[in-house]
Design a protein around this motif. Structure first.
Motif, PDB file in Angstrom:
ATOM      1  N   ALA A 182      49.234  19.822  45.200  1.00  0.00           N
ATOM      2  CA  ALA A 182      49.579  18.422  45.441  1.00  0.00           C
ATOM      3  C   ALA A 182      50.170  17.825  44.167  1.00  0.00           C
ATOM      4  O   ALA A 182      49.960  18.360  43.067  1.00  0.00           O
ATOM      5  N   PRO A 183      50.920  16.739  44.260  1.00  0.00           N
ATOM      6  CA  PRO A 183      51.539  16.153  43.067  1.00  0.00           C
ATOM      7  C   PRO A 183      50.525  15.875  41.969  1.00  0.00           C
ATOM      8  O   PRO A 183      49.473  15.289  42.208  1.00  0.00           O
ATOM      9  N   THR A 184      50.836  16.323  40.773  1.00  0.00           N
ATOM     10  CA  THR A 184      49.939  16.166  39.629  1.00  0.00           C
ATOM     11  C   THR A 184      50.739  16.243  38.340  1.00  0.00           C
ATOM     12  O   THR A 184      51.819  16.826  38.298  1.00  0.00           O
ATOM     13  N   THR A 185      50.190  15.661  37.285  1.00  0.00           N
ATOM     14  CA  THR A 185      50.818  15.778  35.968  1.00  0.00           C
ATOM     15  C   THR A 185      50.351  17.028  35.231  1.00  0.00           C
ATOM     16  O   THR A 185      50.870  17.346  34.160  1.00  0.00           O
ATOM     17  N   GLU A 186      49.374  17.714  35.781  1.00  0.00           N
ATOM     18  CA  GLU A 186      48.899  18.968  35.188  1.00  0.00           C
ATOM     19  C   GLU A 186      49.846  20.103  35.601  1.00  0.00           C
ATOM     20  O   GLU A 186      50.046  20.347  36.787  1.00  0.00           O
ATOM     21  N   ARG A 187      50.394  20.799  34.636  1.00  0.00           N
ATOM     22  CA  ARG A 187      51.395  21.820  34.931  1.00  0.00           C
ATOM     23  C   ARG A 187      50.809  23.210  35.123  1.00  0.00           C
ATOM     24  O   ARG A 187      51.435  24.069  35.733  1.00  0.00           O
ATOM     25  N   ASP A 188      49.610  23.449  34.609  1.00  0.00           N
ATOM     26  CA  ASP A 188      49.044  24.800  34.664  1.00  0.00           C
ATOM     27  C   ASP A 188      48.876  25.283  36.099  1.00  0.00           C
ATOM     28  O   ASP A 188      49.187  26.439  36.420  1.00  0.00           O
ATOM     29  N   GLY A 189      48.375  24.406  36.965  1.00  0.00           N
ATOM     30  CA  GLY A 189      48.173  24.793  38.359  1.00  0.00           C
ATOM     31  C   GLY A 189      49.479  25.106  39.061  1.00  0.00           C
ATOM     32  O   GLY A 189      49.560  26.054  39.858  1.00  0.00           O
ATOM     33  N   VAL A 190      50.514  24.334  38.755  1.00  0.00           N
ATOM     34  CA  VAL A 190      51.826  24.564  39.369  1.00  0.00           C
ATOM     35  C   VAL A 190      52.398  25.895  38.897  1.00  0.00           C
ATOM     36  O   VAL A 190      52.906  26.697  39.701  1.00  0.00           O
ATOM     37  N   VAL A 191      52.314  26.152  37.607  1.00  0.00           N
ATOM     38  CA  VAL A 191      52.846  27.397  37.052  1.00  0.00           C
ATOM     39  C   VAL A 191      52.101  28.594  37.637  1.00  0.00           C
ATOM     40  O   VAL A 191      52.720  29.619  37.999  1.00  0.00           O
ATOM     41  N   HIS A 192      50.783  28.486  37.751  1.00  0.00           N
ATOM     42  CA  HIS A 192      49.990  29.582  38.311  1.00  0.00           C
ATOM     43  C   HIS A 192      50.390  29.849  39.764  1.00  0.00           C
ATOM     44  O   HIS A 192      50.524  31.017  40.182  1.00  0.00           O
ATOM     45  N   ALA A 193      50.599  28.775  40.529  1.00  0.00           N
ATOM     46  CA  ALA A 193      50.995  28.947  41.931  1.00  0.00           C
ATOM     47  C   ALA A 193      52.384  29.556  42.041  1.00  0.00           C
ATOM     48  O   ALA A 193      52.645  30.380  42.935  1.00  0.00           O
ATOM     49  N   ILE A 194      53.292  29.181  41.160  1.00  0.00           N
ATOM     50  CA  ILE A 194      54.634  29.770  41.160  1.00  0.00           C
ATOM     51  C   ILE A 194      54.558  31.272  40.891  1.00  0.00           C
ATOM     52  O   ILE A 194      55.237  32.076  41.542  1.00  0.00           O
ATOM     53  N   ASP A 195      53.721  31.650  39.939  1.00  0.00           N
ATOM     54  CA  ASP A 195      53.589  33.067  39.596  1.00  0.00           C
ATOM     55  C   ASP A 195      53.007  33.899  40.734  1.00  0.00           C
ATOM     56  O   ASP A 195      53.185  35.129  40.755  1.00  0.00           O
ATOM     57  N   ASN A 196      52.308  33.256  41.659  1.00  0.00           N
ATOM     58  CA  ASN A 196      51.624  33.988  42.730  1.00  0.00           C
ATOM     59  C   ASN A 196      52.257  33.782  44.107  1.00  0.00           C
ATOM     60  O   ASN A 196      51.596  33.948  45.130  1.00  0.00           O
ATOM     61  N   LEU A 197      53.520  33.403  44.145  1.00  0.00           N
ATOM     62  CA  LEU A 197      54.205  33.250  45.426  1.00  0.00           C
ATOM     63  C   LEU A 197      54.296  34.605  46.148  1.00  0.00           C
ATOM     64  O   LEU A 197      54.580  35.628  45.528  1.00  0.00           O
ATOM     65  N   LYS A 198      54.068  34.589  47.463  1.00  0.00           N
ATOM     66  CA  LYS A 198      54.100  35.805  48.279  1.00  0.00           C
ATOM     67  C   LYS A 198      55.138  35.664  49.389  1.00  0.00           C
ATOM     68  O   LYS A 198      55.316  34.581  49.959  1.00  0.00           O
ATOM     69  N   LEU A 199      55.807  36.753  49.687  1.00  0.00           N
ATOM     70  CA  LEU A 199      56.835  36.750  50.719  1.00  0.00           C
ATOM     71  C   LEU A 199      56.220  36.778  52.116  1.00  0.00           C
ATOM     72  O   LEU A 199      55.121  37.287  52.321  1.00  0.00           O
ATOM     73  N   ALA A 200      56.951  36.209  53.082  1.00  0.00           N
ATOM     74  CA  ALA A 200      56.516  36.212  54.487  1.00  0.00           C
ATOM     75  C   ALA A 200      57.758  36.164  55.375  1.00  0.00           C
ATOM     76  O   ALA A 200      58.883  35.983  54.901  1.00  0.00           O
TER      77      ALA A 200
END
Length: 326
Positions: free
Chosen positions: A145-163
């Protein structure tokens, strides 16, 4: 100094006073010269007074006038355009994770290149911007969800999975809903912060096939337009990409036309990126647009500094040439 205007332009009326001072000075010099010529021995005066001395004695007065002009401009509150970081904005980054992102026409793969560019975008975005992340294939998932914390966004980007499948409209609708939920919480007296959706995809919508369907991409773009939330689209990939599906080589050509239309319908911008470097450049440009805004800010400090320097120079020159202050 690049001026865009003045905060208090009525202070410029003091320039009339400065003009009156100049006129008074000229008049006083003429009157003094008449008195000198009336009571002086002109031949003796010419021998003992160097010619250049008459000009030098005007330097302190000229510097004083320059100082008054500069300080008057400073009082008027000059303003200039300046890029300043945004302190309130919402951005939803919507990334396509359909199987076509496995294509290797962009090295090492479209997905890997997209992850690297999105990571740089998230890490470089100004602190005041709330950033969220959504991935979509056959359905859309709000990962952060929208946040000023970047660590969670970066972690989620690194763990994107194809479908499988590509439901572009669902990605946009999920972003709109996330922005609406966030805005209702942080709106306050100033209202909700300005929002934008950044949509990155490499292919044509497949679910539903009709982009004007109720949950289609073009319909979602129209809803975004009504909500004043522009969708910036990034069409990523080349015309010769392909992936292996069930042992068959399936072409996955990018759909620039659809991405361009989504941007147009929503009031956003369209970008084309066929390589990893081009994608990084697009994200860098977006980071500048989203993270900063141009405002008219106070620029009186340089005028005060120059005016003060001129004032000190006037005093110093008066002491040096005339052994007295002006």
């Amino acid at each position: 100094m690049n001026l865009t205007g003045f905060a208090s332009p009525w202070w410029l009326l003091l320039l009339l006073v400065v003009g009156a001072v100049v006129i008074g000075y000229v008049y006083a010099m003429k009157a003094r010269r008449k008195r000198t010529m009336r009571f002086s021995n002109l031949e003796l005066l010419e021998r003992v007074t160097p010619k250049g001395r008459n000009r030098v004695r005007h330097v302190p007065a000229a510097l004083l006038v320059v100082s008054l002009i500069l300080l008057t401009f400073a009082l008027a509150g000059p303003t200039a355009e300046q890029k300043v970081p945004r302190n309130r904005a919402t951005v939803m980054l919507v990334i396509d994770v359909s199987l076509s992102m496995e294509a290797t026409d962009v090295e090492p793969t479209r997905l890997k290149a997209a992850q690297e560019a999105a990571r740089s975008f998230a890490e470089g975005l100004t602190p005041g911007v709330n950033l969220g992340l959504i991935s979509f294939a056959g359905t859309a998932t709000v990962l952060v969800a929208p946040t000023t914390e970047r660590d969670g966004v970066v972690h989620a980007i690194d763990n994107l999975k194809l479908a499988q499948s590509t439901a572009t409209g669902e990605g946009i609708f999920a972003a709109l809903q996330s922005i609406d939920s966030f805005s209702s919480v942080v709106g306050g007296a100033e209202g909700p912060p300005p929002a934008r959706i950044v949509l990155m995809t490499d292919g044509k919508q497949t679910v539903p096939q009709d982009e004007y369907a109720p949950r289609g991409a073009f319909t979602a773009a129209g809803v975004a337009k009504q909500a004043s939330i522009p969708v910036t689209t990034i069409s990523f990939g080349t015309s010769h990409g392909s992936v292996q599906i069930e042992g068959k080589d399936v072409p996955v050509e990018v759909d620039d036309a659809s991405m361009r239309e989504i941007a147009r319908l929503s009031g956003g911008d369209f970008y084309k990126a066929a390589t990893a470097d081009e994608l990084k450049q697009v994200y860098a440009s977006l980071g500048e647009q989203i993270g900063y805004e141009t405002k008219n800010v106070d620029s009186s400090k340089p005028w005060v500094m120059l005016g003060t320097i001129a004032l000190f120079a006037a005093a110093a020159s008066s002491l040096f040439f005339g052994q007295r202050l002006p």
